[in-house]
Write a protein that holds these residues in place. Structure first.
Motif, PDB file in Angstrom:
ATOM      1  N   SER A  14       0.934  -1.246  -0.184  1.00 32.79           N
ATOM      2  CA  SER A  14       0.125  -0.164   0.015  1.00 32.79           C
ATOM      3  C   SER A  14       0.725   1.213   0.144  1.00 32.79           C
ATOM      4  CB  SER A  14      -1.164  -0.093   1.187  1.00 32.79           C
ATOM      5  OG  SER A  14      -0.274  -0.184   2.528  1.00 32.79           O
ATOM      6  N   GLU A  15       0.312   2.388  -0.637  1.00 29.83           N
ATOM      7  CA  GLU A  15       1.479   3.257  -1.073  1.00 29.83           C
ATOM      8  C   GLU A  15       1.314   4.244   0.498  1.00 29.83           C
ATOM      9  OE1 GLU A  15       0.075   5.454  -4.240  1.00 29.83           O
ATOM     10  OE2 GLU A  15      -1.478   6.797  -3.457  1.00 29.83           O
ATOM     11  N   THR A  17       2.018   3.281   4.321  1.00 25.56           N
ATOM     12  CA  THR A  17       2.380   2.210   5.339  1.00 25.56           C
ATOM     13  C   THR A  17       2.288   2.656   6.685  1.00 25.56           C
ATOM     14  OG1 THR A  17       4.008   1.165   3.884  1.00 25.56           O
ATOM     15  CG2 THR A  17       4.536   0.865   6.313  1.00 25.56           C
ATOM     16  N   THR A  47       0.310  -2.686   4.811  1.00 27.70           N
ATOM     17  CA  THR A  47       1.520  -2.881   4.777  1.00 27.70           C
ATOM     18  C   THR A  47       1.896  -2.010   6.062  1.00 27.70           C
ATOM     19  OG1 THR A  47       1.749  -2.309   2.714  1.00 27.70           O
ATOM     20  CG2 THR A  47       3.858  -2.268   3.812  1.00 27.70           C
ATOM     21  N   LEU A 274       5.031  10.967  -2.332  1.00 31.69           N
ATOM     22  CA  LEU A 274       4.407  10.169  -3.203  1.00 31.69           C
ATOM     23  C   LEU A 274       4.375  10.425  -4.805  1.00 31.69           C
ATOM     24  CD1 LEU A 274       1.378   8.843  -1.260  1.00 31.69           C
ATOM     25  CD2 LEU A 274       3.595   7.695  -1.696  1.00 31.69           C
ATOM     26  N   THR A 281       6.404   3.655  -1.227  1.00 31.68           N
ATOM     27  CA  THR A 281       4.962   3.932   0.089  1.00 31.68           C
ATOM     28  C   THR A 281       5.702   5.050   0.810  1.00 31.68           C
ATOM     29  OG1 THR A 281       4.045   2.903   1.783  1.00 31.68           O
ATOM     30  CG2 THR A 281       6.303   1.971   1.397  1.00 31.68           C
ATOM     31  N   SER A 299      -3.332   9.397  -0.184  1.00 30.10           N
ATOM     32  CA  SER A 299      -3.251   8.390  -1.203  1.00 30.10           C
ATOM     33  C   SER A 299      -3.982   8.690  -2.501  1.00 30.10           C
ATOM     34  CB  SER A 299      -3.640   7.118  -0.573  1.00 30.10           C
ATOM     35  OG  SER A 299      -3.609   5.917  -1.581  1.00 30.10           O
TER      36      SER A 299
END
Length: 336
Positions: A14-15, A17, A47, A274, A281, A299
């Motif tokens: 997952s971007e 964490t 994550t 990001l 992540t 996100s």
């Protein structure tokens, strides 16, 4: 929640964490830590990043208990080895074969899992031959105790040497975990280009610059009670470098940009890291569940090029870019 591949592998994380440095086992009670983990799961974070050195192994224990009962295949659990643990004896630190092989078993027990998805060298060990370290990691992968191997705060030369040995030993070095934020960009000049060449992604920590980019620290004002900057045992030293009035004034000047994107300053900071294609992540921490819920909104955000340029203009010369700062992160001699 959006997901990204880690390095040149088929492994997705997952971007955002959830990380438990400074919180689990130390700053917050276990029930609140568990509530934060539950909140992370509910908003789609899969994550989770920890390390055996966090709270001298207690952070792993708390995370393992909080994740108990979850479908293991739906999670990505990341931990690290290097720092002194246990009674901190002469072999309780570093990247020797002895310490690595003993540490992975301890981490698995505390995390209540048969394997970790990513096992990371928390720093570079100048006192252990790199060949010894990488052979130990190769053996752990072959034993099924770790699926992938990464590192943290390694220089470009160290990444090249580690990746070359990993290739010889038939496993992949797929990640590096450096500090990275709009205020701390030391990886951009050398680490990122080298990593892109080698097929290594960044798992970045402190995207909000120890909370400074959230805007909660105001120029000329007393430090907020209970904030990290007031906790001498829990990260105050790391925050101090960002607490000049010049830095804090410029951070406040980012607020109009955040409003244009309908983001908080913290969300803007996370979304900013990001935008870097080499970042897989961003690690967020939390002392309250609502912080997780708010920060995860970064996100999937795209910051237009013109606003990225405006951020650069606002921050100007206060940004730290010196790549030498990475080499300062690994101790020349072990603590124990």
């Amino acid at each position: 929640m959006h997901f990204r591949y880690l390095g040149r592998s088929g492994f997705k994380i997952s971007e955002i964490t959830y990380g438990n440095w400074l919180t689990h086992g130390s700053q917050i009670e276990n029930d609140i830590a568990t509530a934060c983990v539950r909140a992370a799961l509910e908003v789609g974070i899969s994550t989770f990043d920890t390390a055996d050195v966090y709270a001298n192994t207690a952070a792993e224990t708390v995370l393992g208990a909080a994740l108990k009962g979850e479908r293991r295949e739906s999670l990505e659990i990341l931990t690290k080895v290097f720092g002194p643990t246990g009674p901190k004896g002469h072999n309780d630190v570093g990247l020797s074969r002895k310490h690595i092989l003993e540490s992975i078993d301890g981490s698995l027990s505390r995390l209540q899992t048969d394997y970790v998805d990513l096992y990371q060298a928390h720093r570079f060990d100048y006192e252990t031959p790199l060949e010894e370290t990488m052979q130990a990691f190769a053996d752990i992968v072959r034993q099924g105790k770790a699926l992938y191997i990464g590192v943290s705060e390694w220089t470009e030369e160290q990444l090249r040497a580690g990746a070359a040995l990993a290739k010889q030993l038939n496993f992949q070095l797929i990640s590096n975990q450096p500090e990275y934020s709009a205020l701390w960009r030391v990886i951009e000049d050398r680490i990122v280009p080298t990593s892109q060449e080698l097929g290594i992604s960044q798992i970045v920590w402190s995207p909000v610059a120890q909370g400074v980019l959230s805007g909660k620290y105001l120029p000329g004002a007393p430090l907020p009670e209970g904030s990290r900057a007031t906790d001498e045992r829990g990260g105050a030293g790391a925050v101090k470098r960002f607490l000049s009035d010049d830095v804090l004034t410029r951070v406040q000047n980012l607020a109009p940009i955040a409003r244009e994107l309908d983001l908080t300053l913290a969300q803007l900071a996370i979304a900013w890291v990001l935008q870097n294609d080499n970042v897989a992540t961003a690690i967020i921490g939390a002392s309250r569940p609502e912080q997780v819920v708010e920060n995860v909104k970064a996100s999937g955000v795209t910051i237009p090029t013109e606003l990225m340029s405006r951020i650069d203009e606002v921050l100007g010369g206060i940004v730290e870019r010196d790549p030498v700062r990475t080499s300062e992160r690994s101790p020349a001699a072990r603590e124990a």
